[in-house]
Write an enzyme that holds these catalytic residues in place. Structure first.
Site, mmCIF file in Angstrom:
data_model
loop_
_atom_site.group_PDB
_atom_site.id
_atom_site.type_symbol
_atom_site.label_atom_id
_atom_site.label_comp_id
_atom_site.label_asym_id
_atom_site.label_seq_id
_atom_site.Cartn_x
_atom_site.Cartn_y
_atom_site.Cartn_z
ATOM 1 N N HIS A 175 -37.766 -35.216 -42.747
ATOM 2 C CA HIS A 175 -37.880 -35.051 -44.203
ATOM 3 C C HIS A 175 -36.518 -35.178 -44.876
ATOM 4 O O HIS A 175 -36.357 -35.900 -45.853
ATOM 5 C CB HIS A 175 -38.517 -33.708 -44.571
ATOM 6 C CG HIS A 175 -38.332 -33.406 -46.034
ATOM 7 N ND1 HIS A 175 -39.093 -34.013 -47.008
ATOM 8 C CD2 HIS A 175 -37.427 -32.646 -46.676
ATOM 9 C CE1 HIS A 175 -38.662 -33.617 -48.198
ATOM 10 N NE2 HIS A 175 -37.655 -32.784 -48.027
ATOM 11 N N HIS A 180 -34.596 -37.935 -48.272
ATOM 12 C CA HIS A 180 -33.553 -37.711 -49.279
ATOM 13 C C HIS A 180 -32.375 -38.677 -49.243
ATOM 14 O O HIS A 180 -31.786 -38.959 -50.284
ATOM 15 C CB HIS A 180 -32.988 -36.286 -49.131
ATOM 16 C CG HIS A 180 -33.899 -35.209 -49.615
ATOM 17 N ND1 HIS A 180 -34.066 -34.922 -50.956
ATOM 18 C CD2 HIS A 180 -34.698 -34.341 -48.948
ATOM 19 C CE1 HIS A 180 -34.923 -33.920 -51.089
ATOM 20 N NE2 HIS A 180 -35.332 -33.547 -49.891
ATOM 21 N N GLU A 221 -37.990 -33.956 -55.372
ATOM 22 C CA GLU A 221 -39.013 -33.878 -54.330
ATOM 23 C C GLU A 221 -40.270 -34.690 -54.635
ATOM 24 O O GLU A 221 -40.833 -35.316 -53.749
ATOM 25 C CB GLU A 221 -39.404 -32.412 -54.064
ATOM 26 C CG GLU A 221 -38.286 -31.565 -53.453
ATOM 27 C CD GLU A 221 -37.906 -31.962 -52.018
ATOM 28 O OE1 GLU A 221 -38.586 -32.820 -51.407
ATOM 29 O OE2 GLU A 221 -36.907 -31.412 -51.516
ATOM 30 N N SER A 240 -41.491 -38.881 -47.616
ATOM 31 C CA SER A 240 -41.529 -38.479 -46.206
ATOM 32 C C SER A 240 -42.925 -38.016 -45.787
ATOM 33 O O SER A 240 -43.112 -37.578 -44.658
ATOM 34 C CB SER A 240 -40.504 -37.372 -45.932
ATOM 35 O OG SER A 240 -40.850 -36.191 -46.629
HETATM 36 CO CO CO Z 1 -36.538 -31.944 -49.585
#
Ligand code: CO
Ligand code: PHE
Length: 327
Positions: A175, A180, A221, A240
């Site tokens: 993730h 990111h 997010e 993700s």
């Molecule tokens: Co995150």
């Protein structure tokens, strides 16, 4: 949403525990003051409802919560888990992920094994002056903000177990890295993330972390971006997630409304299901510009508004609010 919740982005969801949760107040370890953001060798208690600490080894981390990535200790199974997660996500990116993400994802390095943080950092440093740093897992919000403000992105150093392939309760290396890091190669987004870190340090002093966390949640997010070819995802929790990527961009069920800072700060969020609402930006520049002003008066206004009209549930749409249609 039982099944759905398990395939979704719980990793991402809890990730928001980083900037979002109130300062940990553990009764199990009363001598530890997490509010300083200084590692004292034990896991921070960052879960709203969690009854167990994060799984990482905090004893090995430095005062700022960073730790060496011990690349040699990853097993063949660990690398294989990364390879399979990467392949599954990469195949879904066209038409769903934003162009900036697709352009940069290759910068993570070979897709068949867990990258070395130092290699990624070298490329990232050249591109935007960012680095990635290892952390044992979730860290307290002040420590998280301080790292972002220094253009250091904390990446969890462990990967989920094979039996957690579709569902991991805490953010893991996949993730954090796959979700990111690619957008940190984009100069405007990179600057936004640093500004967010500085804003977080300020929000802590103003006791406004919960409001600021909603901004993180609905942008970093779970953000969507409007492009000439339709909506695309730029939020790491979406990018993700095996299931939420397609859901967020194409499913008619959730609400999609235009980015609006104060409206977003009034809106609660769900951490254990696909999102009921997504906020759509026009560009990273819009995101950067809209968040540049001093938030002290913004927090004041939002608090007044909440006191008067209440918070909004994730699925609420306001009268007259324009919604984005899916293709
Ligand atoms: Co995150
Ligand atoms: N402008 C914000 C403040 O004064 C800082 C910030 C920038 C917060 C970008 C979030 C994102 O607090």
């Amino acid at each position: 949403m039982g099944t759905q919740a398990t395939t979704l982005a719980p990793a991402a969801s809890l990730d928001l525990a980083r900037p979002g949760q109130p300062s940990p107040t553990s009764t199990a370890v009363p001598a530890v003051d997490f509010h300083t953001g200084v590692n004292q060798g034990v896991p921070p208690v960052t879960y709203g409802e969690g009854d167990r600490p994060p799984r990482g080894d905090y004893a090995k981390a430095r005062a700022d919560y960073t730790c060496e990535q011990d690349w040699a200790q990853y097993s063949a199974a660990d690398h294989d888990t990364y390879r399979r997660l990467y392949a599954r996500q990469l195949a879904q990116l066209p038409g769903l992920a934003c162009d900036e993400f697709i352009a940069a994802v290759g910068q993570l390095g070979a897709p068949d094994r867990i990258p070395r943080f130092d290699d990624v950092s070298e490329r990232l440093m050249k591109a935007t002056g960012w680095q990635i740093v290892g952390v044992p897992g979730l860290i307290p919000e002040e420590a998280f903000f301080a790292l972002l403000a220094a253009r250091k992105f904390p990446v969890t150093d462990w990967i989920r177990k094979p039996e957690e392939f579709d569902y991991v309760v805490e953010p893991d290396i996949f993730h954090d890295l796959f979700g990111h890091v690619p957008l940190l190669f984009d100069p405007v987004f990179a600057d936004y993330m640093q500004a967010y870190g500085e804003g977080g340090l300020k929000a802590s002093r103003l006791d406004a972390c919960e409001l600021l966390a909603r901004l993180y949640w609905y942008t970093v997010e779970f953000g969507l971006i409007a492009t000439p070819r339709g909506l695309r995802a730029y939020g790491a929790g979406i990018l993700s997630s095996a299931g939420e990527l397609r859901f967020s961009v194409t499913d008619p069920t959730p609400k999609r409304v235009a980015f609006d800072l104060q409206r977003m700060m009034r809106t609660k969020y769900k951490i254990d299901t696909y999102q009921a609402i997504y906020f759509v930006i026009d560009s990273f520049q819009q995101l950067f510009d809209a968040t540049a002003p001093d938030f002290a008066p913004v927090y004041r206004d939002v608090r007044e508004r909440i006191a008067r009209d209440g918070e909004l549930a994730a699925g609420d749409v306001l009268a007259g609010e324009r919604q984005f249609a899916v293709a």
